[in-house]
Design a protein around this motif. Structure first.
Motif, short mmCIF file in Angstrom:
data_model
loop_
_atom_site.label_atom_id
_atom_site.label_comp_id
_atom_site.label_asym_id
_atom_site.label_seq_id
_atom_site.Cartn_x
_atom_site.Cartn_y
_atom_site.Cartn_z
N GLN A 285 -5.56 8.60 -8.14
CA GLN A 285 -4.93 8.18 -6.90
C GLN A 285 -5.18 9.28 -5.88
OE1 GLN A 285 -0.60 8.33 -6.37
NE2 GLN A 285 -0.66 6.24 -5.56
N PRO B 95 -3.14 4.21 -12.33
CA PRO B 95 -4.19 4.04 -11.32
C PRO B 95 -4.48 2.57 -11.03
CG PRO B 95 -5.17 4.61 -13.44
CD PRO B 95 -3.67 4.71 -13.62
N ASN B 96 -4.93 2.32 -9.80
CA ASN B 96 -5.24 0.97 -9.36
C ASN B 96 -6.32 1.04 -8.27
OD1 ASN B 96 -3.96 1.14 -6.60
ND2 ASN B 96 -2.14 1.51 -7.84
N THR C 61 -5.79 4.11 1.13
CA THR C 61 -4.51 3.87 0.46
C THR C 61 -4.74 3.37 -0.96
OG1 THR C 61 -4.37 1.59 1.25
CG2 THR C 61 -3.31 3.28 2.60
N SER C 62 -3.69 3.43 -1.78
CA SER C 62 -3.70 2.81 -3.11
C SER C 62 -2.69 1.67 -3.13
CB SER C 62 -3.36 3.83 -4.20
OG SER C 62 -1.96 4.04 -4.26
N ASN D 23 -12.26 -2.73 -0.76
CA ASN D 23 -12.17 -1.77 -1.86
C ASN D 23 -12.90 -0.48 -1.50
OD1 ASN D 23 -12.30 -0.37 -4.38
ND2 ASN D 23 -12.07 -2.32 -5.45
N SER E 70 -8.22 1.41 -4.84
CA SER E 70 -7.95 1.97 -3.52
C SER E 70 -8.58 1.09 -2.44
CB SER E 70 -8.50 3.39 -3.41
OG SER E 70 -7.84 4.26 -4.31
N ASN F 211 -10.00 0.98 -11.00
CA ASN F 211 -8.79 1.81 -10.92
C ASN F 211 -9.03 3.13 -10.18
OD1 ASN F 211 -10.18 3.41 -12.73
ND2 ASN F 211 -8.79 3.04 -14.46
N SER F 212 -9.98 3.10 -9.21
CA SER F 212 -10.25 4.28 -8.39
C SER F 212 -10.70 5.48 -9.23
CB SER F 212 -9.03 4.66 -7.53
OG SER F 212 -8.61 3.58 -6.75
N ARG G 135 0.83 -1.21 0.00
CA ARG G 135 0.00 0.00 0.00
C ARG G 135 0.86 1.26 0.00
NH1 ARG G 135 -3.77 -1.94 -2.19
NH2 ARG G 135 -4.97 -0.06 -1.73
N GLY H 257 -8.00 13.57 -5.09
CA GLY H 257 -7.23 12.68 -5.94
C GLY H 257 -6.64 13.37 -7.15
#
Length: 353
Positions: free
Chosen positions: A258, A224-225, A216-217, A244, A227, A253-254, A200, A276
């Motif tokens: 991020q 992006p991924n 957190t990501s 999630n 969170s 991907n949030s 994270r 973000g």
């Protein structure tokens, strides 16, 4: 004049220029909102055909009375012309965070800094007696046996803490000295993982109704991924994964962003805003699964989806064009947080305290 938030759209200041406050946070003081972050103006990656040699141009500050319309207040931590200074623009400088110390009356800024690569990154600490005045660089803090990664600063009952990623390994919570400018020896380790993308990063701390949360990501660079929310039962105690963070996030991907911080509105009931960055604006819809790519890069037992050299072909990383994705944090019937997409939204939808 803006009258709503429109996540992912270019956001202009009151002079008509794109806002440059990336990896940002908000402070509320003197009945004014202050938004600060990395100045990425002119940081073009390879978009111009020649690789940009700079990472940042200092820390920028904006002020607002309504959170929609922002006045440029200038640089509160200018870049340095000295190559030995951590704020030299060719050096890495990420995610500045500011905490106010009531005992000293000083604003204390921490930033993640590194020379040339993230290996051996440190924290650079600066102070000012006024949020609008330039900060003065104090010192760099190295962290053996750990390294500095993405972080957040916390003030609770007069004590200060930093929560930071020990890169590619775990999350560390460490107590600050009384003046918030250095570290004590008190720390705890959490969220330990084998490797990216599971480790994270980008921690964003907030509290609601006596409960503590951390957003957190995963670790995939600017890509992006998903969170995640965790509940912190005790800062140096037990942390519990909630899952999630983003609901109905079809691309997982949030919402192509991020998050860097969560801000609680002082006058609105239950209005918590997740700030973000949409760092990459040129990603192809035919992108490979970026989590599988990073897993293959860092775990020799995982399938190799792409090579490290391929990452530079996925995006120009033209961060000067990065957009902002601000979304409200919602809470379910159990009080657990989640984030949903909104094409546009307004503060007046929330009840005044």
């Amino acid at each position: 004049m803006y009258s709503c938030f429109r996540p992912g759209k270019t956001w202009y200041d009151t002079d008509g220029k794109p806002i440059q406050a990336h990896g940002g946070s908000i402070l509320f003081a003197n009945d004014t909102f202050y938004w600060y972050g990395e100045n990425k103006e002119g940081i073009t990656g390879r978009a111009t055909g020649t690789a940009c040699r700079y990472w940042h141009h200092g820390v920028k500050l904006y002020s607002s009375k309504d959170l929609y319309n922002w006045k440029d207040e200038g640089l509160i931590m200018p870049e340095s012309a000295d190559e030995n200074n951590p704020f030299y623009p060719a050096h890495i400088m990420d995610r500045p965070h500011i905490i106010f110390n009531k005992k000293t009356g000083m604003y204390v800024m921490w930033a993640k800094t590194a020379r040339g690569s993230f290996d051996g990154a440190a924290f650079s600490v600066c102070i000012s007696d006024d949020i609008k005045k330039p900060f003065r660089f104090l010192h760099e803090i190295n962290l053996p046996p750990f390294h500095a990664g993405d972080f957040d600063l916390i003030e609770e009952d007069g004590k200060g803490y930093v929560v930071y990623e020990n890169p590619h390994t775990s999350m560390i919570c460490q107590t600050l000295t009384e003046d918030f400018t250095s570290l004590t020896d008190e720390y705890s380790e959490h969220m330990k993982e084998k490797c990216p993308p599971f480790v994270r990063e980008a921690p964003a701390f907030f509290q609601r109704g006596g409960r503590k949360f951390l957003l957190t990501s995963g670790t995939t660079g600017y890509f992006p991924n998903p969170s995640r929310f965790d509940e912190i039962k005790e800062l140096h105690g037990r942390w519990v994964t909630l899952g999630n963070a983003c609901r109905n996030d079809t691309a997982n991907n949030s919402f192509h962003a991020q998050f860097s911080s969560v801000f609680r509105h002082p006058y609105k009931k239950d209005l918590y805003i997740a700030l973000g960055d949409r760092w990459l604006t040129d990603l192809s819809p035919q992108m490979p699964d970026i989590q599988k790519v990073f897993h293959g890069l860092f775990d020799e037992t995982a399938p190799k989806i792409a090579a490290n050299a391929d990452l530079s072909t996925f995006s120009d990383e033209n961060t000067s064009e990065a957009k902002y994705v601000w979304l409200p944090v919602r809470f379910d019937k159990n009080g657990d947080p989640y984030i949903e997409w909104a094409f546009e939204w307004r503060i007046d939808a929330f009840e005044t305290v």
